[in-house]
Design an enzyme around this catalytic site. Structure first.
Site, PDB file in Angstrom:
ATOM      1  N   THR A  26      64.435  44.137 101.125  1.00  0.00           N
ATOM      2  CA  THR A  26      65.388  44.048 100.362  1.00  0.00           C
ATOM      3  C   THR A  26      64.957  45.049  99.759  1.00  0.00           C
ATOM      4  O   THR A  26      63.645  45.590  99.856  1.00  0.00           O
ATOM      5  CB  THR A  26      65.798  43.439  99.079  1.00  0.00           C
ATOM      6  OG1 THR A  26      66.500  42.112  98.903  1.00  0.00           O
ATOM      7  CG2 THR A  26      66.593  43.565  98.107  1.00  0.00           C
ATOM      8  N   THR A  30      62.472  40.702  95.191  1.00  0.00           N
ATOM      9  CA  THR A  30      62.165  40.540  96.743  1.00  0.00           C
ATOM     10  C   THR A  30      61.954  39.047  97.048  1.00  0.00           C
ATOM     11  O   THR A  30      60.384  39.282  96.284  1.00  0.00           O
ATOM     12  CB  THR A  30      62.200  42.461  97.778  1.00  0.00           C
ATOM     13  OG1 THR A  30      62.318  41.765  99.281  1.00  0.00           O
ATOM     14  CG2 THR A  30      60.149  41.706  96.722  1.00  0.00           C
TER      15      THR A  30
HETATM   16  N1  ASP Z   1      65.392  38.487  98.554  1.00  0.00           N
HETATM   17  C1  ASP Z   1      66.238  38.624  99.791  1.00  0.00           C
HETATM   18  C2  ASP Z   1      67.188  37.267  99.885  1.00  0.00           C
HETATM   19  O1  ASP Z   1      66.414  36.217  99.694  1.00  0.00           O
HETATM   20  C3  ASP Z   1      65.309  38.937 100.827  1.00  0.00           C
HETATM   21  C4  ASP Z   1      64.333  39.537 100.820  1.00  0.00           C
HETATM   22  O2  ASP Z   1      64.242  40.025  99.432  1.00  0.00           O
HETATM   23  O3  ASP Z   1      62.940  39.547 101.377  1.00  0.00           O
HETATM   24  O4  ASP Z   1      68.328  36.784 100.383  1.00  0.00           O
END
Ligand code: ASP
Length: 343
Positions: A203, A254
């Site tokens: 993200t 994230t």
């Molecule tokens: N937080 C994001 C999600 O779960 C993915 C990430 O940040 O790695 O969609």
């Protein structure tokens, strides 16, 4: 949980009482000079280019809201990118669906989830915030709104690396969103990692304070590669992936979104700052909360938080090693910070 991680986990929980002592590390806001503007964003490798765009706005006395939108749009446009924008990894049906949200200093917020074929979901989220009575639009309705407001429908363009990774994944169709691998020398988007299909979520989360001392934040992602069609993570959920309270601070998350949603992560970080904790300690306490509440779900999951307070102080914390971010201030130009971690 495999025994080694389990031992590490138990050791960490055992440290819980020591963490309580960190309450002493409160900041004395009234005695400090406010540092502004400041912008920071998740994952150093992508954050630097996004921060450049945000810093341009901030250094010209622009609004934090414009800075974070302009900043994350850079990442949404990049092709060397596993998990943000239309060039991101698809879901298990081969479709890229995007999540994003944005929040400003007036408690306004907008969010879009599971939108397809639109290349700047963060700008759709901002339009939802500014032009509708709603906070969140999803799926076909979000796409319809975007098109009605001038966004063009774009086809799916998997890069050769993504195509190869998707085909390889389909052979086994084994969904493993929580895998936390060591990043390669060239960061998470290195071709060898993309093609291996192992690095599968990311993200860009960006938070900023502008020269007037106002805070805003933005968060945008495709979520987890090979997720179930329709899965929505934390990133478009106000209070989970992002939260801003202009009296206190802003936080962004994230990592494995399910873990962040379960504890309303970013809101929790801001509430810890409201109690007087520094941004870093507030992030650490949210990470502790995930570990405490999710022993069954946690597996190898990674989650990282970033936070900034009204004084322009900032910090981050993660469950595991490997979470880094980039910061711009009047003194620092895209400084890399390796976040501390608990496990
Ligand atoms: N937080 C994001 C999600 O779960 C993915 C990430 O940040 O790695 O969609």
């Amino acid at each position: 949980m495999e025994s080694n991680s389990r031992r590490k986990f138990i050791r960490t929980i055992g440290l819980g009482s020591a963490f309580l002592a960190l309450k002493g590390q409160v900041y004395a806001a009234s005695k400090k000079t406010v540092q502004k503007p400041v912008v920071l964003a998740t994952w150093y490798n992508q954050a630097t280019r996004a921060n450049e765009a945000a810093w341009k706005v901030l250094s010209e006395q622009g609004r934090a809201l414009d800075a974070v939108e302009q900043g994350v749009r850079v990442t949404e446009s990049e092709t060397e990118n596993c998990c943000v924008g239309l060039n991101a990894m698809p879901d298990r049906d081969g479709i890229v669906t995007l999540d994003a949200c944005i929040m400003d200093e007036f408690n306004n917020c907008g969010s879009v989830a599971a939108i397809e074929q639109i290349d700047h979901p963060i700008s759709v989220a901002r339009l939802i915030m500014e032009k509708t009575p709603h906070v969140m639009l999803v799926g076909a309705g979000a796409q319809q709104f975007a098109v009605a407001n001038g966004f063009k429908l774009k086809g799916l363009k998997l890069t050769p690396g993504q195509e190869a990774a998707y085909k390889a994944w389909r052979e086994k169709s084994h969904y493993e969103p929580v895998k936390n691998i060591e990043k390669g020398e060239h960061g998470p988007f290195a071709p060898e990692i993309m093609e291996s299909g192992e690095y599968n979520h990311d993200t860009i989360g960006m938070i900023a304070i502008d020269s007037k001392g106002n805070l805003s934040g933005a968060c945008t992602t495709s979520g987890m590669a090979y997720k179930m069609h329709g899965r929505v993570g934390d990133s478009p959920i106000i209070g989970a992936g992002l939260f801003v309270d202009n009296e206190v601070g802003a936080a962004v998350a994230t990592g494995v979104g399910e873990e962040v949603i379960r504890i309303c992560g970013s809101h929790l970080v801001v509430e810890f700052m409201r109690q007087g904790l520094s941004p870093e300690v507030a992030c650490r306490k949210a990470v502790e909360r995930i570990i405490k509440k999710s022993p069954k779900n946690l597996g190898d999951s990674q989650v990282g938080f970033l936070a900034i307070n009204k004084m322009g102080e900032y910090g981050g914390y993660a469950i595991r090693e490997g979470f880094d971010y980039a910061v711009c201030t009047s003194q620092l130009h895209n400084q890399k910070v390796n976040a501390k971690f608990l496990l």
